[in-house]
Write an enzyme that holds these catalytic residues in place. Structure first.
Site, PDB file in Angstrom:
ATOM      1  N   GLY A  15     -23.692   8.496  11.370  1.00 58.83           N
ATOM      2  CA  GLY A  15     -22.554   7.670  10.956  1.00 58.83           C
ATOM      3  C   GLY A  15     -21.477   8.495  10.269  1.00 58.83           C
ATOM      4  O   GLY A  15     -21.717   9.587   9.756  1.00 58.83           O
ATOM      5  N   ARG A  19     -16.076   4.936   4.430  1.00 59.63           N
ATOM      6  CA  ARG A  19     -15.597   4.614   3.083  1.00 59.63           C
ATOM      7  C   ARG A  19     -15.654   5.790   2.112  1.00 59.63           C
ATOM      8  O   ARG A  19     -15.118   5.716   1.021  1.00 59.63           O
ATOM      9  CB  ARG A  19     -16.392   3.416   2.521  1.00 59.63           C
ATOM     10  CG  ARG A  19     -15.964   2.095   3.142  1.00 59.63           C
ATOM     11  CD  ARG A  19     -16.879   0.972   2.728  1.00 59.63           C
ATOM     12  NE  ARG A  19     -18.142   1.030   3.437  1.00 59.63           N
ATOM     13  CZ  ARG A  19     -19.232   0.332   3.105  1.00 59.63           C
ATOM     14  NH1 ARG A  19     -19.207  -0.446   2.034  1.00 59.63           N
ATOM     15  NH2 ARG A  19     -20.340   0.426   3.818  1.00 59.63           N
ATOM     16  N   ASN A 176     -33.347  -4.998   2.847  1.00 56.38           N
ATOM     17  CA  ASN A 176     -33.900  -3.903   3.639  1.00 56.38           C
ATOM     18  C   ASN A 176     -33.340  -2.596   3.116  1.00 56.38           C
ATOM     19  O   ASN A 176     -32.128  -2.386   3.112  1.00 56.38           O
ATOM     20  CB  ASN A 176     -33.491  -4.131   5.105  1.00 56.38           C
ATOM     21  CG  ASN A 176     -33.666  -2.881   5.949  1.00 56.38           C
ATOM     22  OD1 ASN A 176     -34.471  -2.018   5.637  1.00 56.38           O
ATOM     23  ND2 ASN A 176     -32.913  -2.813   7.055  1.00 56.38           N
TER      24      ASN A 176
HETATM   25  C1  UD1 Z   1     -28.438  -0.613   7.434  1.00 57.33           C
HETATM   26  C2  UD1 Z   1     -29.367  -1.746   7.849  1.00 57.33           C
HETATM   27  C3  UD1 Z   1     -29.415  -2.773   6.731  1.00 57.33           C
HETATM   28  C4  UD1 Z   1     -29.896  -2.109   5.455  1.00 57.33           C
HETATM   29  C5  UD1 Z   1     -29.000  -0.916   5.125  1.00 57.33           C
HETATM   30  C6  UD1 Z   1     -29.602  -0.151   3.971  1.00 57.33           C
HETATM   31  C7  UD1 Z   1     -29.147  -1.905  10.255  1.00 57.33           C
HETATM   32  C8  UD1 Z   1     -28.611  -2.678  11.389  1.00 57.33           C
HETATM   33  N1  UD1 Z   1     -28.874  -2.352   9.054  1.00 57.33           N
HETATM   34  O1  UD1 Z   1     -27.149  -1.186   7.292  1.00 57.33           O
HETATM   35  O2  UD1 Z   1     -30.293  -3.825   7.073  1.00 57.33           O
HETATM   36  O3  UD1 Z   1     -29.895  -3.037   4.393  1.00 57.33           O
HETATM   37  O4  UD1 Z   1     -28.902  -0.023   6.233  1.00 57.33           O
HETATM   38  O5  UD1 Z   1     -28.711   0.828   3.538  1.00 57.33           O
HETATM   39  O6  UD1 Z   1     -29.822  -0.934  10.475  1.00 57.33           O
HETATM   40  N2  UD1 Z   1     -26.409   5.539  11.855  1.00 57.33           N
HETATM   41  C9  UD1 Z   1     -26.545   6.340  12.959  1.00 57.33           C
HETATM   42  N3  UD1 Z   1     -26.068   5.910  14.151  1.00 57.33           N
HETATM   43  C10 UD1 Z   1     -25.487   4.705  14.307  1.00 57.33           C
HETATM   44  C11 UD1 Z   1     -25.360   3.878  13.174  1.00 57.33           C
HETATM   45  C12 UD1 Z   1     -25.840   4.309  11.957  1.00 57.33           C
HETATM   46  O7  UD1 Z   1     -27.064   7.438  12.862  1.00 57.33           O
HETATM   47  O8  UD1 Z   1     -25.086   4.383  15.433  1.00 57.33           O
HETATM   48  C13 UD1 Z   1     -26.929   6.002  10.572  1.00 57.33           C
HETATM   49  C14 UD1 Z   1     -25.876   6.141   9.483  1.00 57.33           C
HETATM   50  O9  UD1 Z   1     -25.350   7.438   9.468  1.00 57.33           O
HETATM   51  C15 UD1 Z   1     -26.660   5.816   8.213  1.00 57.33           C
HETATM   52  C16 UD1 Z   1     -27.754   4.889   8.688  1.00 57.33           C
HETATM   53  O10 UD1 Z   1     -27.836   5.046  10.087  1.00 57.33           O
HETATM   54  O11 UD1 Z   1     -27.262   6.970   7.657  1.00 57.33           O
HETATM   55  C17 UD1 Z   1     -27.449   3.437   8.356  1.00 57.33           C
HETATM   56  O12 UD1 Z   1     -26.245   3.073   8.964  1.00 57.33           O
HETATM   57  P1  UD1 Z   1     -25.184   2.175   8.231  1.00 57.33           P
HETATM   58  O13 UD1 Z   1     -24.039   1.976   9.130  1.00 57.33           O
HETATM   59  O14 UD1 Z   1     -24.937   2.689   6.868  1.00 57.33           O
HETATM   60  O15 UD1 Z   1     -25.993   0.799   8.168  1.00 57.33           O
HETATM   61  P2  UD1 Z   1     -25.790  -0.338   7.121  1.00 57.33           P
HETATM   62  O16 UD1 Z   1     -24.690  -1.192   7.591  1.00 57.33           O
HETATM   63  O17 UD1 Z   1     -25.719   0.229   5.773  1.00 57.33           O
END
Ligand code: UD1
Ligand code: MG
Length: 510
Positions: A15, A19, A176
């Site tokens: 990601g 922000r 979560n």
């Molecule tokens: C996610 C969880 C949410 C949880 C929260 C905790 C999901 C759908 N939701 O939400 O339930 O409460 O984390 O912090 O999983 N990432 C990738 N590839 C992607 C998308 C994300 O590698 O395509 C990575 C991001 O870099 C990050 C992590 O996954 O390290 C979580 O992604 P983020 O977009 O922050 O998810 P949240 O919306 O925070």
């Protein structure tokens, strides 16, 4: 920890972290000695996983480069487009041979996670032979996080993202944490069935829980004892508050091992630093990187040590050191700057407004005031006079100065390297030492003083100085006694007129 079958750790780090508003990928932001990613990887390290896969995307090259430094055994896998956490894990597993075992997935932005907590999650998951187990926590403010939705019997029903949640679900404060353990085969199977039918149009890893549950598979929730460990980092405000929380955790741990922190609120110790018992750390102090502080050492106030080793009983006060070594019982500061490869032996002293770089200062030797020591070797029990400069750079190359044992160099010396001052040698105050001074010799390198008698009265007539001079002359005439040259005058700059018999400026600055 006992391990019956294979384990794979997948860290999600693709990601952008929009922000954070940063050119640095979010997971590379530092927090007391490690990046966010580094903290997550070290929390997972005791799992002794067979392989660790890190999903990279935004800033992939930077993240890969960093991984090469901190976890060369980890496999970076590129997720070119960030289509969701479920998609990210699917891509990660494409790089992993199929087989039985546990897949541990950790969001890359939960740096306060403790190894004990991930360990307990995985143990609970494996002992229960669950298909999937999520780490959950009860938090005061669940805004933005996925909610743990349980059925009437308290069992996990599904995980719902806030933006997809109804008002009842939004009121849930059990969230979560973004840390999970899965049965490998059942995870693969469920990942193949994810839809993008949600507010963000992404493949949600969290949907795996609802899918498995509907298929009658056992899914579980493991609740973290301390919700602070599950805090994620989405912007710099959160990063700062995580840093303060980690500072408190680190400081408490050191105090419990017998280190005194006089003001924990202003003491910032990287997780990579080591301190021995009875070290005392005073306020406004940062200890960074590979810094090691020996027992009974006194650090601070107002000190920054980076990758610096401080021996037992040494003291460092209001100073900055990078890549330096301070020997046992040595003293530094106030207001010293130790640069890389500054090495002080036991009981050596580097005093006020002194900078030292790539130099050894021998046992008991002192550089007390206003001096630059660069590329020098100073022997034992030697004293360097105030306001001296080790002139190490000719504009093209750096050269060394060697000063022997028990030497006494005068105040305001320039040592124009390469040059040597032998054992027991002295140098006169104000000297520019360009030639070697043999052992036991007095090196004098300056113009002789000439006094033009009566100059002020003649050339500055009418000034306060001239009047003072006149009064002094009258008084002298009256008493007719000439002041004798004192030892201290000799030390302050008359070495040549006393035949080098007295200290030539050194003792005046001891
Ligand atoms: C996610 C969880 C949410 C949880 C929260 C905790 C999901 C759908 N939701 O939400 O339930 O409460 O984390 O912090 O999983 N990432 C990738 N590839 C992607 C998308 C994300 O590698 O395509 C990575 C991001 O870099 C990050 C992590 O996954 O390290 C979580 O992604 P983020 O977009 O922050 O998810 P949240 O919306 O925070
Ligand atoms: Mg997040």
């Amino acid at each position: 920890m006992p391990q019956s079958h294979s384990r794979t750790v997948v860290v999600l780090a693709a990601g952008e972290g929009k922000r954070m508003k940063s050119t640095l990928p979010k997971v590379l932001h530092p927090l007391l000695g490690r990046t966010l990613l580094g903290h997550v990887l070290s929390a997972a390290a005791p799992l002794a996983a067979d392989r660790t896969v890190v999903v990279v995307g935004h800033g992939a090259d930077q993240v890969r480069g960093h991984l090469g430094e901190i976890a060369p055994d980890a496999t970076p896998v590129l997720q070119a487009e960030q289509l969701g956490t479920g998609h990210a894990v699917r891509i990660a597993l494409e790089a992993v041979p199929e087989g039985a075992g546990t897949v541990v997935v950790i969001n890359g932005d939960v740096p306060l996670l403790r190894p004990e907590t991930v360990g307990a999650l995985v143990t609970a998951h494996e002992e229960a032979a669950a298909a999937a187990t999520v780490l959950a926590a009860e938090v005061p403010d669940p805004t933005g996080l996925g909610r743990i939705v349980r059925d009437a019997d308290g069992r996990l029903e599904q995980i719902v993202e806030e933006r997809d949640a109804d008002p009842t679900q939004r009121a849930i404060r059990e969230i979560n944490a973004g840390i999970y353990a899965f049965d490998a085969a059942r995870l693969r199977d469920a990942l193949g069935k994810l839809s993008t039918d949600n507010d963000q149009g992404e493949e949600y890893l969290t949907d795996v829980f609802g899918l498995l549950r509907s298929a009658g598979e056992p899914v579980a929730v493991h609740v973290a004892a301390d919700h602070v460990e599950t805090l994620g980092c989405n912007d710099r405000v959160e990063l700062a508050s995580l840093r303060a929380l980690l500072r408190d955790r680190v400081n408490e741990a050191w105090m419990r091992t017998g280190v005194s922190l006089l003001d924990p609120a202003t003491t910032w110790i990287d997780v990579t630093v080591a301190l021995d018992r009875d070290a005392v750390v005073d306020q406004n102090t940062q200890l960074r990187g590979a810094t090691v502080v020996g027992s009974g050492a006194l650090i601070g106030p107002d000190v920054t040590l980076v990758d610096t080793i401080v021996g037992p009983g040494a003291s460092v006060v209001r100073s900055h050191a990078v890549g330096a070594e301070v020997g046992e019982g040595a003293s530094v500061g106030p207001y010293a700057y130790l640069r890389p490869a500054a090495r002080l032996a036991g009981k050596a002293k580097v005093g006020t407004f002194v900078e030292v770089k790539n130099s050894q200062i021998g046992t008991g030797s002192k550089v007390p005031h206003l001096t630059y020591v660069g590329d020098a070797t100073i022997g034992e029990q030697t004293n360097i006079g105030a306001a001296s400069v080790f002139v190490n750079y000719d504009g093209v190359n750096k050269h060394r100065t060697v000063i022997g044992n028990h030497a006494r160099t005068g105040a305001d010396n320039m040592f124009v390297a390469p040059v040597e001052v032998g054992d027991g040698a002295y140098t006169a105050a104000g000297s520019v030492i360009v030639d070697d001074v043999p052992a036991g010799a007095m090196g004098v390198a300056r113009a002789r003083q000439r006094n033009i008698e009566g100059w002020v009265v003649k050339r500055r007539a009418g000034t306060a100085a001239a009047e003072a001079a006149q009064r002094a002359g009258d008084a002298k005439g009256a008493s007719d006694v000439a002041p004798a040259a004192s030892d201290s005058e000799a030390m302050h700059g008359r070495a040549e007129t006393v035949g080098g018999a007295s200290g030539a400026g050194d003792t005046a600055t001891d």
